[in-house]
Write a protein that holds these residues in place. Structure first.
Motif: not given
Length: 438
Positions: A274-291
């Protein structure tokens, strides 16, 4: 007894549908989340429903009543009946009640918390990278089964201490055993055998193989001269002693190991999908998390995992069974013999508890602790004993994933909920396209 006193023990159940029990049961079994949500819209935060296995059951979706239930004395309410103990065995924590449950929980808590859990972080990262070596790049694939293999291998190493042929045997039999057991937990016991197609027969056959392997592992641990230096949970169980100095029996250890595996293997892997499913659909969250991961931070990762568990709880109900004459919950009085279920999914989707609940927003948990309506691990004395282990495992897997790969953002529709029996998973397995980071 006076009339006033007699009135105090008169049952007062929440309202509920007047449909035939068969119709209510079919709706619950085939479309549980939708049925519970529809009944909540009609009857409010408490209602009564007749469902298979559990009978006439009170469902609540109010944090105050949930807290009241979870803090009720274990002399008055016990674990829901029936529960996973009927599948996992009488030595399982699910099957124990009262003083026996408290003794076992005290015995098992230390290996699953604090510094002990942090020792296993390296194992989790190793198993993730071993699995990820064979992942396809630049093309979508389902992550649920790979995540299942990761969490299974982590548990086999950290909990069972399994190696070699024993490790291979457990890897082979446990996934289908868990899948079958999860289904068995949600269907009534059948009065007759269905022969070769009977899921109970298949489960019993695999359980017998499991018992033989685990008995060998326990026997080897008991005579291992290096036992005191081992940090797998099987070794800790063998060495642990109750307050009276007695040790766990082989049957108790085997049932408890299976409990830890079932409770921590499928649910953690499903949350990661579910985490993978959610993160790819929310690029702003994904970018902040990766940073944040690149910078070595922690706060936003913790908030993101918390929000994933809120928005996509893999377990949707947590229950108790009334053994006292009457248990009061808010304005209701629930009589002996009834089950009471707390609807985790309804609480997590309640706009009174979480603003704009349909929006995936880790920011809601940055700098704040989840309130009493956040219940992915249940609550009270039966809150999941492996919660700290699961949180550590999810943190390490997601952190390692973001260090090694780039997740490609997606505009695809959200994946639907799919019932695997006890747990809810993304219907397409959490599909994602990954690119290797250089």
């Amino acid at each position: 007894m006076s009339t006033a006193q007699a009135a105090d023990v008169t049952p007062v159940l929440p309202p509920g549908p007047h449909l035939p029990p068969l119709v209510q049961g079919l709706g619950f079994v085939t479309r549980r989340r939708q049925t519970v949500a529809a009944l909540s819209r009609r009857y409010g935060s408490a209602f009564t429903i007749r469902i298979p296995i559990f009978g006439e059951t009170v469902v609540i979706a109010d944090p105050t009543m949930a807290r009241q239930l979870f803090t009720t004395s274990t002399d008055r309410v016990v674990n829901e009946r029936p529960n996973l103990g009927r599948v996992l065995g009488p030595g399982s924590l699910f099957a124990l009640e009262g003083a026996d449950h408290r003794r076992r929980r005290r015995l098992l808590t230390p290996p699953l918390h604090g510094k002990r859990v942090r020792r296993y972080e390296t194992v989790v990262a190793e198993e993730f990278r071993a699995e990820a070596r064979d992942w396809p790049l630049d093309t979508p694939f389902a992550t649920l089964e790979p995540m299942m293999r990761i969490t299974l291998n982590v548990i086999l190493r950290t909990v069972f201490g399994a190696q070699g042929a024993h490790l291979a045997t457990l890897r082979r039999i446990i996934p289908p055993m868990v899948a079958t057991g999860s289904r068995l937990a949600t269907i009534p016991d059948l009065p007759v055998s269905l022969g070769r197609v009977d899921p109970r027969r298949r489960f019993a056959h695999r359980r017998a193989t499991y018992n033989r392997v685990v008995e060998t592992l326990i026997a080897a641990a008991r005579i291992d001269p290096d036992l005191g230096n081992r940090d797998d949970i099987l070794a800790l169980m063998v060495q642990s002693r109750y307050d009276d100095g007695s040790a766990m029996t082989d049957v108790e250890i085997a049932d408890e190991l299976l409990t830890l595996l079932v409770a921590g293997h499928e649910t953690t892997a499903t949350t990661l999908a579910w985490a993978v499913e959610r993160l790819q659909r929310h690029p702003a969250v994904l970018a902040r998390l990766a940073d944040e991961v690149d910078a070595g931070g922690q706060e936003y990762m913790t908030a993101t995992i918390t929000e994933i568990q809120r928005s996509r709880p893999v377990i949707d109900l947590a229950g108790r069974h009334v053994v006292d004459d009457i248990v009061e919950l808010g304005p209701y009085r629930i009589p002996k013999g009834r089950n009471i279920m707390v609807s985790i999914s309804l609480l997590h989707d309640d706009s009174r508890q979480f603003r704009d609940p349909q929006r995936f927003d880790p920011e809601r948990f940055v700098g704040s602790t989840p309130g009493p309506a956040w219940l992915p691990f249940g609550g009270g004395t039966r809150r999941c004993i492996g919660a700290a282990f699961a949180q550590m495992e999810m943190d390490v897997v997601l952190r390692t994933l973001l260090r090694d790969f780039t997740i490609e953002p997606s505009t695809a529709p959200d994946e639907r909920w799919h019932s695997r029996g006890v747990a809810y998973a993304p219907a397409r397995g959490g599909r994602v396209a990954l690119h290797r980071r250089h």
